[in-house]
Write a protein that holds these residues in place. Sequence first.
Motif, PDB file in Angstrom:
ATOM      1  N   VAL A  92       0.852  -1.187   0.000  1.00 19.04           N
ATOM      2  CA  VAL A  92       0.000   0.000   0.000  1.00 19.04           C
ATOM      3  C   VAL A  92       0.892   1.243   0.000  1.00 19.04           C
ATOM      4  O   VAL A  92       1.707   1.436   0.913  1.00 19.04           O
ATOM      5  N   LEU A  93       0.745   2.078  -1.020  1.00 17.63           N
ATOM      6  CA  LEU A  93       1.541   3.294  -1.114  1.00 17.63           C
ATOM      7  C   LEU A  93       0.919   4.431  -0.312  1.00 17.63           C
ATOM      8  O   LEU A  93       1.626   5.238   0.295  1.00 17.63           O
ATOM      9  N   ALA A  94      -0.403   4.518  -0.341  1.00 19.24           N
ATOM     10  CA  ALA A  94      -1.140   5.564   0.374  1.00 19.24           C
ATOM     11  C   ALA A  94      -2.623   5.287   0.190  1.00 19.24           C
ATOM     12  O   ALA A  94      -3.009   4.343  -0.512  1.00 19.24           O
ATOM     13  N   HIS A  95      -3.452   6.114   0.816  1.00 18.36           N
ATOM     14  CA  HIS A  95      -4.900   6.022   0.645  1.00 18.36           C
ATOM     15  C   HIS A  95      -5.408   7.298  -0.017  1.00 18.36           C
ATOM     16  O   HIS A  95      -4.916   8.403   0.254  1.00 18.36           O
ATOM     17  N   LYS A  96      -6.396   7.146  -0.862  1.00 19.84           N
ATOM     18  CA  LYS A  96      -7.038   8.303  -1.466  1.00 19.84           C
ATOM     19  C   LYS A  96      -7.753   9.093  -0.378  1.00 19.84           C
ATOM     20  O   LYS A  96      -8.433   8.535   0.487  1.00 19.84           O
ATOM     21  N   ALA A  97      -7.595  10.417  -0.410  1.00 19.04           N
ATOM     22  CA  ALA A  97      -8.331  11.312   0.477  1.00 19.04           C
ATOM     23  C   ALA A  97      -9.128  12.262  -0.410  1.00 19.04           C
ATOM     24  O   ALA A  97      -8.565  13.164  -1.036  1.00 19.04           O
ATOM     25  N   LYS A  98     -10.434  12.048  -0.482  1.00 17.48           N
ATOM     26  CA  LYS A  98     -11.294  12.783  -1.403  1.00 17.48           C
ATOM     27  C   LYS A  98     -11.980  13.937  -0.695  1.00 17.48           C
ATOM     28  O   LYS A  98     -12.596  13.765   0.365  1.00 17.48           O
ATOM     29  N   LEU A  99     -11.876  15.135  -1.265  1.00 17.30           N
ATOM     30  CA  LEU A  99     -12.506  16.313  -0.693  1.00 17.30           C
ATOM     31  C   LEU A  99     -14.024  16.229  -0.880  1.00 17.30           C
ATOM     32  O   LEU A  99     -14.516  16.087  -1.997  1.00 17.30           O
ATOM     33  N   VAL A 100     -14.788  16.319   0.239  1.00 20.53           N
ATOM     34  CA  VAL A 100     -16.254  16.244   0.152  1.00 20.53           C
ATOM     35  C   VAL A 100     -16.910  17.554   0.566  1.00 20.53           C
ATOM     36  O   VAL A 100     -18.116  17.735   0.349  1.00 20.53           O
ATOM     37  N   GLY A 101     -16.164  18.465   1.171  1.00 24.51           N
ATOM     38  CA  GLY A 101     -16.754  19.742   1.558  1.00 24.51           C
ATOM     39  C   GLY A 101     -15.749  20.635   2.250  1.00 24.51           C
ATOM     40  O   GLY A 101     -14.585  20.259   2.466  1.00 24.51           O
ATOM     41  N   THR A 102     -16.186  21.837   2.588  1.00 23.57           N
ATOM     42  CA  THR A 102     -15.357  22.786   3.323  1.00 23.57           C
ATOM     43  C   THR A 102     -16.162  23.370   4.475  1.00 23.57           C
ATOM     44  O   THR A 102     -17.393  23.415   4.433  1.00 23.57           O
ATOM     45  N   ALA A 103     -15.463  23.823   5.498  1.00 19.28           N
ATOM     46  CA  ALA A 103     -16.142  24.365   6.669  1.00 19.28           C
ATOM     47  C   ALA A 103     -15.230  25.342   7.383  1.00 19.28           C
ATOM     48  O   ALA A 103     -14.011  25.312   7.223  1.00 19.28           O
ATOM     49  N   ARG A 104     -15.851  26.215   8.193  1.00 22.22           N
ATOM     50  CA  ARG A 104     -15.086  27.147   9.019  1.00 22.22           C
ATOM     51  C   ARG A 104     -15.368  26.839  10.492  1.00 22.22           C
ATOM     52  O   ARG A 104     -16.526  26.665  10.895  1.00 22.22           O
ATOM     53  N   ALA A 105     -14.316  26.763  11.289  1.00 20.86           N
ATOM     54  CA  ALA A 105     -14.464  26.458  12.707  1.00 20.86           C
ATOM     55  C   ALA A 105     -14.896  27.704  13.483  1.00 20.86           C
ATOM     56  O   ALA A 105     -14.377  28.794  13.251  1.00 20.86           O
ATOM     57  N   PHE A 106     -15.848  27.526  14.409  1.00 22.45           N
ATOM     58  CA  PHE A 106     -16.228  28.637  15.284  1.00 22.45           C
ATOM     59  C   PHE A 106     -16.160  28.255  16.765  1.00 22.45           C
ATOM     60  O   PHE A 106     -16.334  29.103  17.626  1.00 22.45           O
ATOM     61  N   ARG A 107     -15.919  26.976  17.066  1.00 28.03           N
ATOM     62  CA  ARG A 107     -15.587  26.540  18.416  1.00 28.03           C
ATOM     63  C   ARG A 107     -14.358  25.656  18.319  1.00 28.03           C
ATOM     64  O   ARG A 107     -14.298  24.757  17.481  1.00 28.03           O
TER      65      ARG A 107
END
Length: 373
Positions: free
Chosen positions: A186-201
Motif C-alpha cells: 500500500v503506497l497511500a490512501h485516497k483522500a477525497k474532498l467532500v466539503g469545506t467548513a469554518r471552525a467557530f468553536r
Amino acid sequence: MIKKLTATVFALAMAFPAIADVLTIKKDAPQQYVVKKGDTLWDISEIYLEQPWLWPKLWRMNPQIDNPHLIYPGDMLTLVYDADGQPMLVMNQKYKKLSPNVRKTLKKADAIPTVPLEFLRPYLTYEQALDEEVIATKPYVLGANQAVKNQISDQILYVKGDLERSQFYGIYRKGDAYIDPESETVLAHKAKLVGTARAFRSGDVHKGEPASVRVQNVKQEIKAGDFLMPAMEGQSLPAFFSLTRPEAGIKGSIIAATNDFREFSQYDIVILNRGTADQLKPGHILDIRRASPKVIDGKNGPTYLEDTSRYEKVAASIEGLFGESNQDQKLWVTPSEKVGELMVFKVYNNLSYAIIMETLMPIRLGDTVNVDL
C-alpha cells in the motif's frame, strides 16, 4: 537566477474570501527589465509585485503579448500604467539585443517552456494521497446539529479534535488504497474532498468538548467519520511549472486516476507509483508507453499470445522459463511503444499526480511511464 517561490493553490476558492486584486509595485522595481535565460513569469513578477501571486493581472493586461507564457531571453519589458493607474508590463518592440560582433535571432524553440497553474486549475479535484497512520491522527466528524444524512451549507458539524477558531478546513473521506503493482504494498490512501467548513468553536478533547464548524460548501454527502485538514494543507503547487525531463532514468506505472476510470484521455489526472524517492519533481515530463502484444510463432504461423491455445501458451512459457529451444513454438516479446506524454504536478514520497498532456491513443490503467537516459 532569481529565486523561485511557491504559490499556494487556492484549492477551496469557493469557501475563501476573495483576495483584493490591487497590484502593489515594489518601490525598488526597475522601469525596464531584460529577460534572462532561466527567468519565468513568476520570477519577473516577484521583482515588481509585493504580491507576486497576482502575476496574471500584470501580464494579461498586456495587449502586445499574445501568449504571455512565451517570453524569450533578450526581450525587454517596460513597466507602464494604464488610464486607471493600474500597472502592466509591456514589450519594448524597439529594443534589440546587440553585441559588437553578433546579432542574435531567437527562434520559437528558445521560448521559456512553462505551464501556468491556471491551465491546470479546471482539471484539479483537490484529491490527496495520505498514509493511513496520518489519517488516523486527524480530527473527524462526530455528527451534526440535525439528524439528517445530507449535510448542506450553513449546517453545523461537531468534530472530535482541537481546531483553530475562524480557520477554514477541508473535509475529506478516506478512499481506496493505492497499491504498487510491483511490490503489492500500500503506497497511500485516497483522500477525497467532500466539503469545506469554518471552525467557530475550538473544542477540547481532554474535557470531552467537541469542536464546531459551519459547513461552507458541499461537494458530496458529508458523513460521520470524515476527517478534517486545514484547507491549504497539501494544496500548494508552483505558480507555474518549468517543463523538464528527469535527470535520472525512471520507470513506473499508471496505477489509478482521479475519475476512477480505466481508460483516460487528454487532461485527465492519473496517479503514478513513483515519487520524490525516485527523484520526481513537479514539471517533469514523462513518456507514456504501452507493451505491444506478444506473439507466438508456431507451426501454423505467428499468432498473438492471447489468441493461442492453452497448449501453445504452456509450450512457449516453458521455453521462456527454461531456455529450451523449441522450433515449433517460439514466444516473441515485442517492444513497448509511446502512446502519450504526461506532466507531473504533485509529488509525494512514493507516488505522484500527473496530468496527461498528449495522447496518440487512449491511455489505460497499467500503461508504463518512463524516461530513458
